[in-house]
Design an enzyme around this catalytic site. Structure first.
Site, PDB file in Angstrom:
ATOM      1  N   ASP A   1      61.230  10.067 -24.997  1.00 45.38           N
ATOM      2  CA  ASP A   1      62.385  10.957 -24.952  1.00 45.38           C
ATOM      3  C   ASP A   1      63.629  10.276 -24.402  1.00 45.38           C
ATOM      4  O   ASP A   1      64.677  10.885 -24.288  1.00 45.38           O
ATOM      5  CB  ASP A   1      62.068  12.186 -24.089  1.00 45.38           C
ATOM      6  CG  ASP A   1      61.825  11.815 -22.641  1.00 45.38           C
ATOM      7  OD1 ASP A   1      61.462  10.659 -22.388  1.00 45.38           O
ATOM      8  OD2 ASP A   1      61.999  12.675 -21.762  1.00 45.38           O
TER       9      ASP A   1
ATOM     10  N   GLU B   1      80.525  -1.426 -24.812  1.00 43.75           N
ATOM     11  CA  GLU B   1      80.809  -1.187 -26.224  1.00 43.75           C
ATOM     12  C   GLU B   1      81.893  -2.138 -26.725  1.00 43.75           C
ATOM     13  O   GLU B   1      81.792  -2.699 -27.831  1.00 43.75           O
ATOM     14  CB  GLU B   1      81.232   0.270 -26.444  1.00 43.75           C
ATOM     15  CG  GLU B   1      80.148   1.289 -26.180  1.00 43.75           C
ATOM     16  CD  GLU B   1      80.062   1.699 -24.724  1.00 43.75           C
ATOM     17  OE1 GLU B   1      80.692   1.019 -23.882  1.00 43.75           O
ATOM     18  OE2 GLU B   1      79.357   2.688 -24.427  1.00 43.75           O
TER      19      GLU B   1
ATOM     20  N   PHE C   1      90.964   0.104 -21.026  1.00 46.22           N
ATOM     21  CA  PHE C   1      90.123   1.302 -21.018  1.00 46.22           C
ATOM     22  C   PHE C   1      90.168   1.942 -19.641  1.00 46.22           C
ATOM     23  O   PHE C   1      90.060   1.265 -18.612  1.00 46.22           O
ATOM     24  CB  PHE C   1      88.683   0.938 -21.367  1.00 46.22           C
ATOM     25  CG  PHE C   1      87.766   2.127 -21.457  1.00 46.22           C
ATOM     26  CD1 PHE C   1      87.569   2.778 -22.658  1.00 46.22           C
ATOM     27  CD2 PHE C   1      87.115   2.602 -20.326  1.00 46.22           C
ATOM     28  CE1 PHE C   1      86.740   3.875 -22.742  1.00 46.22           C
ATOM     29  CE2 PHE C   1      86.279   3.699 -20.391  1.00 46.22           C
ATOM     30  CZ  PHE C   1      86.096   4.339 -21.610  1.00 46.22           C
TER      31      PHE C   1
ATOM     32  N   GLU D   1      90.179   8.165 -17.674  1.00 44.23           N
ATOM     33  CA  GLU D   1      90.989   9.297 -18.097  1.00 44.23           C
ATOM     34  C   GLU D   1      91.316   9.219 -19.588  1.00 44.23           C
ATOM     35  O   GLU D   1      91.212  10.201 -20.320  1.00 44.23           O
ATOM     36  CB  GLU D   1      92.294   9.346 -17.286  1.00 44.23           C
ATOM     37  CG  GLU D   1      92.095   9.612 -15.806  1.00 44.23           C
ATOM     38  CD  GLU D   1      91.868   8.331 -15.016  1.00 44.23           C
ATOM     39  OE1 GLU D   1      91.653   7.277 -15.663  1.00 44.23           O
ATOM     40  OE2 GLU D   1      91.901   8.387 -13.787  1.00 44.23           O
TER      41      GLU D   1
ATOM     42  N   ARG E   1      89.796   7.108 -21.904  1.00 46.36           N
ATOM     43  CA  ARG E   1      88.543   6.942 -22.632  1.00 46.36           C
ATOM     44  C   ARG E   1      88.720   6.167 -23.940  1.00 46.36           C
ATOM     45  O   ARG E   1      88.008   6.397 -24.915  1.00 46.36           O
ATOM     46  CB  ARG E   1      87.889   8.304 -22.911  1.00 46.36           C
ATOM     47  CG  ARG E   1      87.629   9.104 -21.651  1.00 46.36           C
ATOM     48  CD  ARG E   1      86.857  10.368 -21.916  1.00 46.36           C
ATOM     49  NE  ARG E   1      86.740  11.168 -20.707  1.00 46.36           N
ATOM     50  CZ  ARG E   1      86.070  12.308 -20.611  1.00 46.36           C
ATOM     51  NH1 ARG E   1      85.453  12.788 -21.679  1.00 46.36           N
ATOM     52  NH2 ARG E   1      86.022  12.969 -19.474  1.00 46.36           N
ATOM     53  N   MET E   2      89.655   5.266 -23.964  1.00 45.58           N
ATOM     54  CA  MET E   2      89.840   4.367 -25.098  1.00 45.58           C
ATOM     55  C   MET E   2      90.663   3.171 -24.636  1.00 45.58           C
ATOM     56  O   MET E   2      91.273   3.196 -23.560  1.00 45.58           O
ATOM     57  CB  MET E   2      90.523   5.080 -26.266  1.00 45.58           C
ATOM     58  CG  MET E   2      91.955   5.503 -25.984  1.00 45.58           C
ATOM     59  SD  MET E   2      92.765   6.235 -27.424  1.00 45.58           S
ATOM     60  CE  MET E   2      91.749   7.681 -27.671  1.00 45.58           C
ATOM     61  N   SER E   3      90.657   2.119 -25.445  1.00 47.32           N
ATOM     62  CA  SER E   3      91.437   0.929 -25.148  1.00 47.32           C
ATOM     63  C   SER E   3      92.049   0.404 -26.434  1.00 47.32           C
ATOM     64  O   SER E   3      91.644   0.813 -27.534  1.00 47.32           O
ATOM     65  CB  SER E   3      90.560  -0.147 -24.502  1.00 47.32           C
ATOM     66  OG  SER E   3      89.567  -0.599 -25.421  1.00 47.32           O
TER      67      SER E   3
END
Length: 276
Positions: free
Chosen positions: A195, A236, A264, A267, A269-271
């Site tokens: 799981d 990632e 990144f 707050e 949540r991306m770069s």
């Protein structure tokens, strides 16, 4: 909170102390975030490979000791002392877990009890008949010796043989068993369902394929992915750079001042990179 900061050992932290945790550092003890936001790796505690965002305010302020901050700097208020954290309670729970007998051990125990009772009945009956018929005289020492010699103690040697057989069977399938019951059960398994993906993976999400949009050349996608993820320090982002390098992505050289780096953050949540 606005005073000077200093390095201290986590052993001296007390409930109510304020601690600043920076990227790459572990959370020293359980607490609540009072300032800032961070991307935190909680896979050691929860088994989930995806990092989670913890920030001040709202219902996602709690952090666990032993987890690691991936990005962002936060200040947290200590809510537990050493020995009373979530990890400490979990360790005590595991250590206090009693070992349960395996099904084979239970069956063997019943067999030994039955053989012992049967043997005791035979010895007592033999003694009574010998004394009643006066055919042979049996002393107490002879009765004790007979009982000891006939006791089914050698059956206990089956347990190590059973354990070794089970361990060999699961070892051939690269399985580590933590209990005798698991060893016996694993010998009859055909399908294993897990799981938690982190149980059989490295725990980080990785890029495995580039899928361009319609009418977008693959070379253009590789170049853009490499440029945008080159400053991303998350697992990632690093995996995108490695994947692009394996695809021989063209390296675009940018002039100083012609772009703006967007690192990144928890707050955002991306770069990425903004080209002027």
């Amino acid at each position: 909170p606005d005073g000077p900061t200093r390095w201290v050992a986590c052993d001296v932290l007390r409930v109510g102390d304020t601690v600043e945790v920076q990227p790459g550092e572990p959370i020293p003890i359980d607490g609540d975030i009072v300032s800032g936001a961070a991307l935190i790796d909680e896979s050691m505690m929860t088994g989930e490979s995806e990092a989670v965002v913890r920030e001040s305010g709202g219902d996602k302020t709690s952090v666990l000791g032993g987890t690691r901050v991936l990005q962002g700097t936060v200040r947290m208020r200590v809510t537990a002392v050493r020995g009373e954290s979530f990890l400490d309670r979990l360790i005590r729970l595991v250590e206090g877990q009693g070992r349960e007998p395996t099904p084979n051990e239970l069956a063997l125990g019943v067999l030994l009890y039955a053989f012992t009772i049967a043997l005791f009945t035979v010895v007592v009956t033999f003694t009574y008949l010998a004394d009643f018929t006066h055919i042979v005289f049996v002393s107490v020492a002879t009765i004790v010796a007979l009982f000891v010699c006939l006791m089914p103690t050698t059956i206990g040697a089956l347990l190590p043989a059973i354990g070794i057989s089970g361990i060999n069977r699961v070892a051939r399938a690269n399985v580590i068993a933590k209990s005798g019951k698991a060893v016996e059960a694993a010998g009859d398994l055909d399908v294993l369902i897990l799981d938690k993906t982190g149980t059989i993976t490295i725990g980080n999400r990785l890029a495995v394929q580039f899928v361009p949009a319609p009418d977008v050349p693959m070379a253009e996608l590789l170049e853009a992915a490499l440029v945008c993820s080159s400053v991303d320090e998350t697992p990632e982002g690093k995996s995108i750079v490695r994947l692009a390098a394996r695809h021989n992505a063209p390296v675009r050289r940018l002039e100083l001042g012609s772009y703006k780096v967007m690192p990144f953050t928890a707050e955002r949540r991306m770069s990425g990179i903004v080209l002027h």
